[in-house]
Design a protein around this motif. Structure first.
Motif, PDB file in Angstrom:
ATOM      1  N   LYS B  45      -7.453  -7.883  10.821  1.00  0.00           N
ATOM      2  CA  LYS B  45      -5.973  -8.217  10.827  1.00  0.00           C
ATOM      3  C   LYS B  45      -5.353  -8.099   9.505  1.00  0.00           C
ATOM      4  CE  LYS B  45      -6.440 -12.244  13.053  1.00  0.00           C
ATOM      5  NZ  LYS B  45      -7.919 -12.327  12.851  1.00  0.00           N
ATOM      6  N   SER B  46      -6.075  -8.764   8.671  1.00  0.00           N
ATOM      7  CA  SER B  46      -5.586  -8.717   7.102  1.00  0.00           C
ATOM      8  C   SER B  46      -5.708  -7.459   6.558  1.00  0.00           C
ATOM      9  CB  SER B  46      -6.342  -9.729   6.099  1.00  0.00           C
ATOM     10  OG  SER B  46      -6.133 -11.267   6.729  1.00  0.00           O
ATOM     11  N   THR B  47      -6.546  -6.736   6.965  1.00  0.00           N
ATOM     12  CA  THR B  47      -6.904  -5.190   6.501  1.00  0.00           C
ATOM     13  C   THR B  47      -5.743  -4.468   6.938  1.00  0.00           C
ATOM     14  OG1 THR B  47      -9.470  -5.613   6.660  1.00  0.00           O
ATOM     15  CG2 THR B  47      -8.452  -3.236   6.529  1.00  0.00           C
ATOM     16  N   PHE B  89       1.235 -13.577   2.330  1.00  0.00           N
ATOM     17  CA  PHE B  89      -0.114 -13.284   2.104  1.00  0.00           C
ATOM     18  C   PHE B  89      -0.932 -14.678   2.769  1.00  0.00           C
ATOM     19  CE2 PHE B  89      -1.024 -10.142  -1.512  1.00  0.00           C
ATOM     20  CZ  PHE B  89       0.305  -9.641  -1.475  1.00  0.00           C
ATOM     21  N   GLN B  90      -2.193 -14.135   3.324  1.00  0.00           N
ATOM     22  CA  GLN B  90      -2.813 -15.360   3.656  1.00  0.00           C
ATOM     23  C   GLN B  90      -3.488 -16.155   2.744  1.00  0.00           C
ATOM     24  OE1 GLN B  90      -6.470 -13.648   6.093  1.00  0.00           O
ATOM     25  NE2 GLN B  90      -7.047 -15.952   6.519  1.00  0.00           N
ATOM     26  N   TYR B  91      -3.748 -15.538   1.686  1.00  0.00           N
ATOM     27  CA  TYR B  91      -4.317 -16.183   0.356  1.00  0.00           C
ATOM     28  C   TYR B  91      -3.128 -15.700  -0.709  1.00  0.00           C
ATOM     29  CZ  TYR B  91      -8.269 -16.581   3.137  1.00  0.00           C
ATOM     30  OH  TYR B  91      -9.019 -16.799   4.394  1.00  0.00           O
ATOM     31  N   LEU B 174       3.424 -11.787   8.411  1.00  0.00           N
ATOM     32  CA  LEU B 174       3.294 -13.022   8.126  1.00  0.00           C
ATOM     33  C   LEU B 174       1.454 -13.239   8.795  1.00  0.00           C
ATOM     34  CD1 LEU B 174       5.866 -15.438   9.738  1.00  0.00           C
ATOM     35  CD2 LEU B 174       5.905 -14.122   7.440  1.00  0.00           C
ATOM     36  N   ASP B 175       0.792 -13.350   7.538  1.00  0.00           N
ATOM     37  CA  ASP B 175      -0.820 -13.280   7.808  1.00  0.00           C
ATOM     38  C   ASP B 175      -1.160 -14.813   7.627  1.00  0.00           C
ATOM     39  OD1 ASP B 175      -3.425 -12.899   8.076  1.00  0.00           O
ATOM     40  OD2 ASP B 175      -3.570 -11.479   6.535  1.00  0.00           O
ATOM     41  N   GLU B 176      -1.489 -15.217   8.793  1.00  0.00           N
ATOM     42  CA  GLU B 176      -1.847 -16.799   8.875  1.00  0.00           C
ATOM     43  C   GLU B 176      -1.125 -17.651   7.993  1.00  0.00           C
ATOM     44  OE1 GLU B 176      -5.934 -17.686   9.542  1.00  0.00           O
ATOM     45  OE2 GLU B 176      -6.320 -15.473   9.981  1.00  0.00           O
ATOM     46  N   THR B 177       0.131 -17.477   8.090  1.00  0.00           N
ATOM     47  CA  THR B 177       1.034 -18.389   7.315  1.00  0.00           C
ATOM     48  C   THR B 177       0.878 -19.771   7.855  1.00  0.00           C
ATOM     49  OG1 THR B 177       2.515 -16.459   7.026  1.00  0.00           O
ATOM     50  CG2 THR B 177       3.362 -18.630   6.273  1.00  0.00           C
TER      51      THR B 177
HETATM   52 MG    MG Z   1      -7.233 -12.408   7.591  1.00  0.00          MG
END
Ligand code: MG
Ligand code: ADP
Lengths: 452, 265
Positions: B45-47, B89-91, B174-177
């Motif tokens: 997912k993040s990729t 960003f997730q991070y 929104l990546d795991e916001t």
């Molecule tokens: Mg991820």
């Protein structure tokens, strides 16, 4: 071939000639130390890379050069220098211009500022404050194994004197603009003394500029006495051209409950070496040593720091950063020495560098010598590139790659600048660093003389 | 002429260090739609978010991505951002020494320049900051600090939404916001997203949890597994996943037990 014996014999000739002329006219106090200092110089010689403190710094290109033997500025030179418009000039400061380490003669020889702080020439100070000068002159230098320091003691004839008597506070910074300007290549030796007595407060801004394209080499020794419960801040902004070499040796001696900070911002210079010695001689004193340099072309910038924790319960920090491009090289040598009696010491050191090109080089070397048990000490050093994740983060918000890099470099530099205690000055220096990073400060930006 | 889809991903394959992570992914996002992407950790997912925003961690080896009909993969990260793609960003990254104010001023004005607009005046910019800060209920002190430096996990996520509000993207990812947010922060984030939506802006929400989707109600829910979208349905799918986990999806998608367990490590 070793160039150094020849330099030593040149200096010997200069010293011999000077003893009959310019040195003879100096105050007795200065002359008293010359002979033995010159012997020390001959014994210690010019530091080479075998000297641990100069391991990464080669002085040869600047020391092995034919400088005009002795130089003393004429009144006309001062008039020329007055044309200079300094980048930080419109700050609210008390300002004085020195030319090649010399004071303009006349009413500014030694003046008292509102609040009772004295600023002026060392020569004048010997006459006005003989006891004070006796007490402090040449008392805080550590020759260690650096011949350049006694060379200064042997040859210097004048320099800056600042005296903040007990409990005096001067709210504005004192700004000294040190100009190098000459139609000859010269080797400058200036000798400075700052005395901040108990309960006094003083901040000093020293700006170094080279105005004419000649070759310059400056060997500066500054002694600072910071009395009990007093505060002293020194900020240096060094912006000299690539034919200009600068070596500073600053000795900050602190008494109990005192606070001192030193911040060396090096924007340009062919060779710059700043040596800062912090001597924590009284309990509960605090000292901070900061440095930032931006180097490109073939510039070499070195910072040497020694923090001597002599008394117990003192705190010290060192934060030095460098950005290196092209073929530039840099060195950081940070020493922390905690003496046996210095229990309860907190000492912190950090050195971070960004390398922008393949040919740039940075050497960093922490040295810790700890002889007490109750000590908190930490140090860390990094040499790396611009952080790729941070770069992407900025670009992902629509900021173009070039701008994002500049922002990151600026942010990196700002971590040093933010420690400058005067807000207006902080902003000005932020500005200068901005211009420098954008390549817009290849010369002293608004200089009337416009050398290259 | 307006393209049918805001975002169209066809047979997208991407690798990291020669290991294929995205293995032929298809996704179409229309104007004004909200898509949720769920799926186990490591499914890519993040990729996907990185590939869409141009982060060079992964290399695209196959397929196409178009944004309003333009080839997205040819654009630099900053061009994509100026075209209106935004990733929360997730991070989020900490950037010491770079102030939030300067960061946002530069970002907003670069975007304006790209669209042929004058830079905002200092006072208009501050007004905009104030408005958006209120919108995401972000502490004023935070925007006076360096970017994300020393922010708590929740503050970082709120800061992402603040930046999104400032930049008003047309496609927000929104990546795991929602991960690590308490109920209040979650509500603020969701409100922020809902308030800045316009009829033609779209959102892709990557999440593990139904709770964010209670506030940001998706039109479509996709399950991503092993580099592909293996199931798509309406919002009810998210509830089902919350109840039943991902196992049944795997079976339904006929993915081998072996690769499933490897990816769960
Ligand atoms: Mg991820
Ligand atoms: N920077 C990276 N370097 C190497 N492998 C990575 C990197 N980022 C992600 N991966 C790998 O790619 C796969 C997908 O990761 P990711 O996209 O983060 O999944 P998700 O976001 O769905 O949890 C994982 O196997 C992960 O280990």
């Amino acid at each position: 071939m070793d160039y150094r014996p020849e330099v030593i014999s040149k200096m010997s000739a200069l010293y011999a000639a000077g003893s009959g002329s310019f040195l003879k006219d100096s105050p007795e106090l200065f002359n008293r130390y010359r002979e033995s200092a010159f012997e020390d110089f001959k014994r210690l010689g010019i530091p080479d890379r075998k000297n641990e403190a100069y391991k990464y710094t080669n002085l040869e290109t600047f020391l092995n050069y034919q400088y005009q033997e002795y130089y003393s500025p004429l009144p006309a030179d001062f008039r020329e220098a007055e044309k200079f418009h300094c980048e930080v000039e419109d700050l609210d400061v008390w300002n004085m211009v020195l030319l090649n380490g010399f004071f303009p003669n006349g009413e500014k020889g030694l003046v008292m500022l509102p609040g009772g702080i004295w600023v002026g020439s060392m020569k004048f100070a010997v006459k006005q404050f003989p006891a004070l000068m006796e007490k402090h002159y040449n008392k805080y230098v550590e020759n260690a194994n650096d011949g350049l320091v006694p060379l200064n003691t042997a040859l210097a004839t004048d320099g800056l004197f600042i005296y903040a008597p007990k409990n005096t506070v001067y709210t504005k910074p004192v700004q000294i603009v040190n100009l190098l300007h000459s139609d000859k290549d010269i080797f400058v030796q200036d000798r400075n003394l700052v005395v901040v007595e108990d309960g006094a407060q003083l901040s000093l801004l020293v700006c170094d500029h080279a105005l004419s394209p000649q070759h310059f080499l400056t060997n500066t020794v500054t002694e600072v006495y910071v009395g009990r419960n007093s505060r002293f801040d020194i900020i240096r902004v060094q912006n000299q051209h690539n034919n200009s070499g600068k070596m500073t040796h600053t000795y900050i001696h602190q008494e109990r409950d005192s606070y001192a900070s030193s911040n060396n911002i090096t924007l340009h210079g062919g060779l710059v070496r700043n040596a800062t010695w912090h001597h924590l001689g009284g309990e509960n004193a605090e000292t901070h040593s900061y440095g930032l340099f931006l180097a490109d072309k073939h510039q070499h910038i070195a910072n040497f720091v020694k923090v001597d924790h002599v008394a117990p319960n003192c705190n010290s920090t060192q934060l030095f950063k460098g950005v290196l491009d092209d073929n530039a090289s840099g060195a950081f040598n940070g020493r922390i020495m905690v003496h046996k009696e210095a229990q309860g010491t907190n000492a912190y050191q950090s050195n971070n560098n960004i390398i922008l090109s393949e040919n740039a080089r940075m050497d960093t070397k922490p040295q810790l010598e700890i002889f007490a048990d109750d000590v908190k000490c930490s140090h860390g050093a990094t040499v790396g590139q611009i952080d790729a994740d941070a770069l992407f983060y900025l670009r992902s918000r629509g900021i173009d790659a070039r701008e994002a890099r500049l922002m990151l470099m600026f942010g990196f530099a700002h971590e040093v600048i933010q420690n400058i205690p005067i807000e207006a000055l902080r902003d000005r220096i932020d500005n200068l660093v901005h211009q420098r990073l954008r390549g817009e400060l290849s010369r002293c930006a608004s200089c009337a003389i416009q050398c290259n | 002429m307006k393209d049918n889809f805001l975002l169209q991903i066809k047979e997208l394959k991407a690798s990291i260090d020669n290991k294929e992570i995205l293995k032929g992914l298809n996704l179409e996002v229309g104007y004004g739609e909200i898509h949720a992407i769920m799926g186990p950790n490591g499914s890519g997912k993040s990729t996907l978010a990185n590939v869409l925003t141009g982060r060079d961690i992964a290399t695209v080896t196959h397929g196409s991505v178009t944004f309003e009909g333009h080839n997205l993969l040819e654009m630099s990260p900053e061009e994509r951002a100026r075209e209106g793609i935004f990733l929360s960003f997730q991070y989020p990254i900490e950037i010491p020494g770079v102030s939030m104010v300067n960061f946002m001023k530069t970002a907003v004005n670069e975007q304006r320049k790209y669209h042929g607009l004058e830079p905002l005046s200092a006072s208009d910019f501050l007004k905009l900051m104030r408005e958006k800060k209120e919108l995401v209920e972000i502490d004023s002190a935070l925007t006076n600090r360096s970017v994300n430096e020393g922010f708590s996990g929740g503050e970082k996520k709120k800061n992402e939404i603040f930046q999104m509000a400032m930049l008003e993207p047309r496609l927000a990812l929104l990546d795991e916001t929602d991960s690590g947010l308490d109920i209040d922060a979650l509500r603020i984030v969701a409100n922020g997203v809902n308030k800045i939506r316009r009829p033609d802006t779209s959102v892709i929400v990557i999440t593990h949890y139904q709770r964010l989707l209670d506030h940001i109600i998706p039109d479509f829910v996709h399950v991503m597994y092993d580099g592909r979208i293996v199931k798509s349905a309406g919002p009810e799918l998210a509830l089902e996943l919350e109840e039943r986990g991902y196992d049944w999806i795997r079976k339904e998608a006929d993915v081998s037990e072996e690769s499933w367990t490897t990816d769960q490590k």
